[in-house]
Enzyme design. Structure first.
Site, PDB file in Angstrom:
ATOM      1  CG  HIS A 178      -4.015   4.110  65.419  1.00 17.46           C
ATOM      2  ND1 HIS A 178      -3.978   2.741  65.558  1.00 17.46           N
ATOM      3  CD2 HIS A 178      -3.624   4.609  66.630  1.00 17.46           C
ATOM      4  CE1 HIS A 178      -3.584   2.431  66.791  1.00 17.46           C
ATOM      5  NE2 HIS A 178      -3.366   3.544  67.447  1.00 17.46           N
ATOM      6  CG  LEU A 236     -18.509  -7.669  52.273  1.00 21.96           C
ATOM      7  CD1 LEU A 236     -17.346  -8.487  51.732  1.00 21.96           C
ATOM      8  CD2 LEU A 236     -17.982  -6.370  52.858  1.00 21.96           C
ATOM      9  CB  SER A 259     -10.712  -4.313  72.338  1.00 20.36           C
ATOM     10  OG  SER A 259      -9.721  -3.721  73.162  1.00 20.36           O
ATOM     11  NE  ARG A 298       3.202  -4.484  67.674  1.00 18.99           N
ATOM     12  CZ  ARG A 298       2.660  -5.681  67.578  1.00 18.99           C
ATOM     13  NH1 ARG A 298       3.435  -6.742  67.446  1.00 18.99           N
ATOM     14  NH2 ARG A 298       1.348  -5.820  67.584  1.00 18.99           N
ATOM     15  CD1 TRP A 299       3.607  -0.626  58.732  1.00 15.00           C
ATOM     16  CD2 TRP A 299       2.978   1.462  59.265  1.00 15.00           C
ATOM     17  NE1 TRP A 299       3.629   0.125  57.582  1.00 15.00           N
ATOM     18  CE2 TRP A 299       3.251   1.414  57.884  1.00 15.00           C
ATOM     19  CE3 TRP A 299       2.575   2.683  59.830  1.00 15.00           C
ATOM     20  CZ2 TRP A 299       3.128   2.530  57.052  1.00 15.00           C
ATOM     21  CZ3 TRP A 299       2.449   3.784  59.001  1.00 15.00           C
ATOM     22  CH2 TRP A 299       2.727   3.709  57.630  1.00 15.00           C
ATOM     23  CD1 TRP A 321     -13.240   1.353  76.322  1.00 15.43           C
ATOM     24  CD2 TRP A 321     -13.048   3.501  75.719  1.00 15.43           C
ATOM     25  NE1 TRP A 321     -14.285   1.662  75.480  1.00 15.43           N
ATOM     26  CE2 TRP A 321     -14.196   2.969  75.097  1.00 15.43           C
ATOM     27  CE3 TRP A 321     -12.704   4.844  75.478  1.00 15.43           C
ATOM     28  CZ2 TRP A 321     -15.023   3.717  74.256  1.00 15.43           C
ATOM     29  CZ3 TRP A 321     -13.529   5.590  74.635  1.00 15.43           C
ATOM     30  CH2 TRP A 321     -14.668   5.021  74.040  1.00 15.43           C
ATOM     31  NE  ARG A 349      -2.131 -10.388  73.000  1.00 14.53           N
ATOM     32  CZ  ARG A 349      -0.825 -10.196  72.959  1.00 14.53           C
ATOM     33  NH1 ARG A 349       0.013 -11.200  73.141  1.00 14.53           N
ATOM     34  NH2 ARG A 349      -0.328  -8.988  72.720  1.00 14.53           N
ATOM     35  CG  ASP A 361      -2.393  -6.154  67.085  1.00 10.87           C
ATOM     36  OD1 ASP A 361      -2.345  -4.947  67.413  1.00 10.87           O
ATOM     37  OD2 ASP A 361      -1.963  -7.064  67.813  1.00 10.87           O
TER      38      ASP A 361
HETATM   39  C1  IPE Z   1      -6.722  -6.125  69.645  1.00  8.70           C
HETATM   40  O1  IPE Z   1      -5.465  -5.542  69.572  1.00  8.70           O
HETATM   41  C2  IPE Z   1      -7.785  -5.105  69.423  1.00  8.70           C
HETATM   42  C3  IPE Z   1      -7.837  -4.522  68.080  1.00  8.70           C
HETATM   43  C4  IPE Z   1      -7.101  -4.837  67.056  1.00  8.70           C
HETATM   44  C5  IPE Z   1      -8.832  -3.518  67.912  1.00  8.70           C
HETATM   45  P1  IPE Z   1      -4.691  -5.080  70.891  1.00  8.70           P
HETATM   46  O2  IPE Z   1      -3.402  -4.499  70.420  1.00  8.70           O
HETATM   47  O3  IPE Z   1      -5.541  -4.208  71.714  1.00  8.70           O
HETATM   48  O4  IPE Z   1      -4.457  -6.454  71.654  1.00  8.70           O
HETATM   49  P2  IPE Z   1      -3.416  -6.835  72.782  1.00  8.70           P
HETATM   50  O5  IPE Z   1      -3.479  -5.771  73.826  1.00  8.70           O
HETATM   51  O6  IPE Z   1      -2.069  -6.874  72.127  1.00  8.70           O
HETATM   52  O7  IPE Z   1      -3.850  -8.177  73.249  1.00  8.70           O
HETATM   53  C1  IPE Z   2      -4.227  -2.123  66.304  1.00 11.01           C
HETATM   54  O1  IPE Z   2      -2.928  -1.635  66.359  1.00 11.01           O
HETATM   55  C2  IPE Z   2      -5.250  -1.038  66.387  1.00 11.01           C
HETATM   56  C3  IPE Z   2      -5.971  -0.982  67.673  1.00 11.01           C
HETATM   57  C4  IPE Z   2      -5.832  -1.816  68.656  1.00 11.01           C
HETATM   58  C5  IPE Z   2      -6.897   0.095  67.835  1.00 11.01           C
HETATM   59  P1  IPE Z   2      -2.213  -1.364  67.734  1.00 11.01           P
HETATM   60  O2  IPE Z   2      -2.471   0.056  68.129  1.00 11.01           O
HETATM   61  O3  IPE Z   2      -2.570  -2.356  68.749  1.00 11.01           O
HETATM   62  O4  IPE Z   2      -0.696  -1.502  67.332  1.00 11.01           O
HETATM   63  P2  IPE Z   2       0.436  -2.231  68.175  1.00 11.01           P
HETATM   64  O5  IPE Z   2      -0.062  -3.602  68.443  1.00 11.01           O
HETATM   65  O6  IPE Z   2       0.617  -1.434  69.412  1.00 11.01           O
HETATM   66  O7  IPE Z   2       1.628  -2.223  67.284  1.00 11.01           O
HETATM   67 MG    MG Z   3      -1.855  -4.160  69.265  1.00 13.61          MG
END
Ligand code: IPE
Ligand code: IPE
Ligand code: MG
Length: 256
Positions: free
Chosen positions: A53, A147, A81, A40-41, A85, A210, A36
């Protein structure tokens, strides 16, 4: 990197946060990672979210090799997840195109390391190009015995549980399963992770505390480890630190 690892494994290192001492006889068999913080990065650097990404994708192999180096058997990476979508169409499209970039780039080295690719999630509703890329990687690595690099792609824990319950009911209805035969072990075999051990350690990056619908059944007794680091900046050092902390935990499973 290997010198660094040697230092962490060897006696020469002081046991501090930066170079944790790892015991090779107590390595988590299955580590699950919620990757995750890509968005933000990127934002922090004035870049579009998708740049995060892309950078995150680049990090997958490095951590896979780090895990393999210490004897981890299964590495499950939450990549997309069932709730993702909801994101803007352009972002979803970018994410869906990553497998066709990732696998051609990394597959040779993964094969050399005897890595086997697996997917946990729903294949329906993935675009053809996404599915083809991952299925090709699964096929090309199917005889590998090292692995297991398991991508949770279009995965959601509640959907998995409901689908599992539906399959159980169907098997009961068709006389393939008697209700009293349904044990925790049997039910696990109805999950998409069938055949894999439950995760010993869950890592989530980016400071969020979470589960976000990840492996709800499988994480019942998993040790949790969180870091503020965003996924693209999550390093081997973070990874080994998480494992070192895992090794200091007492897993009681309700006992004493
Ligand atoms: C969880 O991250 C799903 C993945 C890392 C693929 P999200 O960024 O979608 O989770 P929420 O929305 O902050 O809970
Ligand atoms: C996790 O990074 C990758 C996916 C959920 C696909 P995020 O895209 O959720 O990045 P943040 O949480 O918005 O920074
Ligand atoms: Mg996220």
């Amino acid at each position: 990197m290997f010198n660094q690892l040697k230092k962490w494994l060897g006696n020469e290192s002081a046991q501090d946060e930066k170079s944790p001492h790892l015991e090779l006889d107590n390595v988590p068999s299955h580590i699950a990672i919620i990757m995750d913080g890509n968005g933000r990065w990127a934002k922090q650097r004035g870049l579009p979210r998708v740049a995060g990404h892309h950078s995150g994708m680049k990090n997958v192999k490095k951590i896979t090799i780090a895990a393999d180096s210490i004897g981890v058997k299964v590495l499950t990476m939450y990549a997309f997840s069932t709730e993702n979508w909801k994101r803007p169409k352009e972002e979803v499209e970018f994410l869906m195109k990553l497998p066709q970039e990732f696998f051609p780039l990394e597959i040779e080295e993964l094969i050399e390391r005897n890595v086997r690719i697996r997917m946990t999630g729903w294949k329906e509703s993935l675009p053809d190009y996404t599915l083809n890329a991952i299925e090709d990687a699964i096929e090309r690595t199917k005889n590998n015995t090292g692995l297991i690099l398991n991508f949770a792609l279009n995965y959601g824990g509640r959907k998995e549980l409901l689908a599992g319950v539906q399959d159980v009911l169907k098997d009961v209805q068709e006389g393939k399963l008697r209700p009293e035969e349904l044990t925790e072990e049997t039910f696990s075999s109805y999950m998409l992770t069938s055949g894999l051990p439950d995760p010993d350690l869950l890592i989530r990056t980016s400071g969020e505390l979470r589960l976000s619908n990840f492996l709800l059944w499988q994480l019942a007794y998993t040790e949790l480890w969180f870091t503020e680091a965003y996924w693209p900046e999550f390093s081997e050092e973070h990874f080994y630190r998480a494992v070192a902390e895992y090794q200091r935990r007492a897993r009681r499973y309700g006992g004493l």
